[in-house]
Design a protein around this motif. Sequence first.
Motif, PDB file in Angstrom:
ATOM      1  N   ILE A   1       0.790  -1.247  -0.161  1.00  0.00           N
ATOM      2  CA  ILE A   1       0.343   0.067  -0.050  1.00  0.00           C
ATOM      3  C   ILE A   1       0.323   1.069  -0.048  1.00  0.00           C
ATOM      4  O   ILE A   1       0.683   2.194  -0.537  1.00  0.00           O
ATOM      5  CB  ILE A   1      -0.730  -0.248   1.441  1.00  0.00           C
ATOM      6  N   VAL A   2       2.037   1.214   1.001  1.00  0.00           N
ATOM      7  CA  VAL A   2       3.186   2.402   0.585  1.00  0.00           C
ATOM      8  C   VAL A   2       3.633   2.348  -0.529  1.00  0.00           C
ATOM      9  O   VAL A   2       3.693   3.930  -1.088  1.00  0.00           O
ATOM     10  CB  VAL A   2       3.955   2.114   2.069  1.00  0.00           C
ATOM     11  N   GLN A   3       3.861   1.683  -0.601  1.00  0.00           N
ATOM     12  CA  GLN A   3       4.732   1.690  -2.238  1.00  0.00           C
ATOM     13  C   GLN A   3       3.487   2.256  -3.292  1.00  0.00           C
ATOM     14  O   GLN A   3       3.604   3.116  -4.306  1.00  0.00           O
ATOM     15  CB  GLN A   3       5.010  -0.179  -2.669  1.00  0.00           C
ATOM     16  N   GLN A   4       2.277   1.770  -3.379  1.00  0.00           N
ATOM     17  CA  GLN A   4       1.323   2.257  -4.731  1.00  0.00           C
ATOM     18  C   GLN A   4       1.110   4.017  -4.153  1.00  0.00           C
ATOM     19  O   GLN A   4       1.144   4.841  -5.126  1.00  0.00           O
ATOM     20  CB  GLN A   4       0.478   1.569  -4.426  1.00  0.00           C
ATOM     21  N   ILE A   5       1.060   4.318  -2.801  1.00  0.00           N
ATOM     22  CA  ILE A   5       0.896   5.685  -2.473  1.00  0.00           C
ATOM     23  C   ILE A   5       1.783   6.225  -2.955  1.00  0.00           C
ATOM     24  O   ILE A   5       1.621   7.277  -3.347  1.00  0.00           O
ATOM     25  CB  ILE A   5       0.979   5.494  -1.072  1.00  0.00           C
TER      26      ILE A   5
ATOM     27  N   PRO B   1       0.491   9.764  -5.522  1.00  0.00           N
ATOM     28  CA  PRO B   1       0.776  10.663  -3.835  1.00  0.00           C
ATOM     29  C   PRO B   1      -0.777  10.665  -4.027  1.00  0.00           C
ATOM     30  O   PRO B   1      -1.347  11.029  -2.912  1.00  0.00           O
ATOM     31  CB  PRO B   1       1.592  11.718  -3.734  1.00  0.00           C
ATOM     32  N   GLU B   2      -1.590  10.796  -5.164  1.00  0.00           N
ATOM     33  CA  GLU B   2      -3.008  11.681  -4.889  1.00  0.00           C
ATOM     34  C   GLU B   2      -3.421  10.889  -5.166  1.00  0.00           C
ATOM     35  O   GLU B   2      -5.058  10.310  -5.201  1.00  0.00           O
ATOM     36  CB  GLU B   2      -3.258  12.914  -6.328  1.00  0.00           C
TER      37      GLU B   2
ATOM     38  N   PHE C   1      -2.485   9.495   1.694  1.00  0.00           N
ATOM     39  CA  PHE C   1      -1.414  10.280   1.758  1.00  0.00           C
ATOM     40  C   PHE C   1      -1.481  11.663   2.494  1.00  0.00           C
ATOM     41  O   PHE C   1      -2.438  12.376   1.784  1.00  0.00           O
ATOM     42  CB  PHE C   1      -0.426  10.336   0.504  1.00  0.00           C
ATOM     43  N   LEU C   2      -0.602  11.758   3.090  1.00  0.00           N
ATOM     44  CA  LEU C   2      -1.169  12.950   3.782  1.00  0.00           C
ATOM     45  C   LEU C   2      -0.004  14.135   4.207  1.00  0.00           C
ATOM     46  O   LEU C   2       0.325  15.541   3.287  1.00  0.00           O
ATOM     47  CB  LEU C   2      -1.507  13.388   5.845  1.00  0.00           C
ATOM     48  N   ALA C   3       1.389  13.751   4.042  1.00  0.00           N
ATOM     49  CA  ALA C   3       2.368  14.707   4.508  1.00  0.00           C
ATOM     50  C   ALA C   3       3.502  14.056   4.728  1.00  0.00           C
ATOM     51  O   ALA C   3       3.807  12.751   4.477  1.00  0.00           O
ATOM     52  CB  ALA C   3       2.485  15.893   5.001  1.00  0.00           C
ATOM     53  N   GLN C   4       5.018  14.526   3.794  1.00  0.00           N
ATOM     54  CA  GLN C   4       5.817  13.815   3.948  1.00  0.00           C
ATOM     55  C   GLN C   4       7.204  15.560   4.896  1.00  0.00           C
ATOM     56  O   GLN C   4       6.536  16.051   4.946  1.00  0.00           O
ATOM     57  CB  GLN C   4       6.884  14.294   3.366  1.00  0.00           C
ATOM     58  N   ASN C   5       7.942  14.483   6.480  1.00  0.00           N
ATOM     59  CA  ASN C   5       8.261  15.099   7.352  1.00  0.00           C
ATOM     60  C   ASN C   5       9.643  14.244   7.540  1.00  0.00           C
ATOM     61  O   ASN C   5       9.191  13.472   8.072  1.00  0.00           O
ATOM     62  CB  ASN C   5       7.250  14.836   8.751  1.00  0.00           C
TER      63      ASN C   5
ATOM     64  N   MET D   1       6.581   9.443   6.352  1.00  0.00           N
ATOM     65  CA  MET D   1       5.810   8.936   5.587  1.00  0.00           C
ATOM     66  C   MET D   1       4.633   9.873   6.636  1.00  0.00           C
ATOM     67  O   MET D   1       4.039   8.794   6.910  1.00  0.00           O
ATOM     68  CB  MET D   1       5.090   8.501   3.965  1.00  0.00           C
ATOM     69  N   LEU D   2       3.360  10.440   6.064  1.00  0.00           N
ATOM     70  CA  LEU D   2       2.092  10.551   7.323  1.00  0.00           C
ATOM     71  C   LEU D   2       1.099  10.112   6.146  1.00  0.00           C
ATOM     72  O   LEU D   2       0.921  10.982   5.439  1.00  0.00           O
ATOM     73  CB  LEU D   2       1.727  11.743   7.249  1.00  0.00           C
TER      74      LEU D   2
END
Length: 465
Positions: free
Chosen positions: A114-118, A122-123, A146-150, A154-155
């Motif tokens: 799932i992480v890889q697909q997002i 990202p949208e 996806f919310l944000a990158q910190n 990844m949020l």
Amino acid sequence: MQHFKNLKFRLIGTLGVVLFTLFYSFGYIVVHTLESSYKQSLEATLFTVLKDIKHDFTQRTDKETITLDDNKAEFDIPVLYAQIVAYDSLSNTPQILNKSSDLKGEILKIEPTIVQQIFDNPEKIVFSMMSDTKLTQRKIYIGTIFLAQNEFQMLFLQCAMPYDKHTPQIKEMISTLWMGLSLLLAIILVVAYILISKSLSNVQKVTNTAKAITAHDVHSIIPQTHIAYEIDDLIDTFNTLLSELQNAYAQVKQFGQNASHELKTPLTIIKGEVDVGLRKERSAEEYQQILKKVAKEVITLHEVIEKILFLSSTTKNELKHHFSEVYLDEILIDAIEEKRPLSEQKNLHLHVNTLEAVSVLGNAALLKIVIANLIDNAIKYSTAPATIEIALFPHELHIKDEGLGIKKEELAHVFEQFYRGDESKQTTQGSGLGLAIVKNILDLHDFGISLQSQEGVGTHIFVTF
């Protein structure tokens, strides 16, 4: 096993299988459509909730104070599982930053796929499914966004709802479909059974009628059902065949009666002569007279049997394959010369008016039998002194005598086997097979024959080719 040979059972069984397959397919499509619609509705709800929470998250500066339970009441969702996950891309480990109260002490799974697909898009909102009996006995349908990158984190926002492929409404629909379609199937099969039974009962009547027909039922036919064109057409075909068989049987029966009569007469004469010879001692001359009479009747028997065998022969059609070009004028001359001694013996004159060279395709021996028989009849039924006129034209042979003639009512029967007119029975001997053989041979050659006759004046025969 007997049922499988029954046409009614096979028709009903086949119809039942076909209708069951169609109804099951229809029900499956309806249920599958409802399931897909429910799933799309669930995804639309999760999509709206995810977008709303993400919007609040990006607009607010105090992100830690976001309450994930507010959307549950806002969208009137009975149960909403939601959590914000910080995913460390270095260690590939998730950390739960915030979650809704419905999750209690549990968390929603976030798979590396799932992480890889997002990460690739990202949208995109990625939907997945999991099971957790501590939360619910049903499946859990999850939407991840996806919310944000910190820095190295990844949020993600995950919202989920309990999901059951078969909702109470769908289960009710399945029950309704099963009951309704089963009832409809039963009604159709009952109606089909009645219609098929009615149709087959008529077929059974036809079968019973056919079974009841015997060789003695000369004019029996099978009545039409007026239910199906195909059955009535079959009945017409059978009636035609039956009529031909009945006619053939009548002819065979008549043939047998006539043959027995024709054979009985010479046998009776032979028996009578033998009995006379055995009663007492007789002179050599008397025995010779008896033997001459017996020999004469034996010859008659032999001729009758030969003619019967010829008429019943099954090899006549094969003769057509061996036809060759023959000359009728030569055959006619041979036949005349063969019969001339007999005509002279009766003081009759055979006169050839016209003799043209004519060639046809046929069998010379059989055609000679035809001409010889016709000349023989002319001699047999002529009264001396008289002349028998013979003429051969390119397409016709004429033989005209000055004999007894034939009655009008007898003309239609002269070519029948063993038929002899009243006058001929009284004045001449014969078996009544001569003209039948002539007609048989001419039919084999596709030739025609006709007669013109007047009682007491004579007969004129026309053979066309």
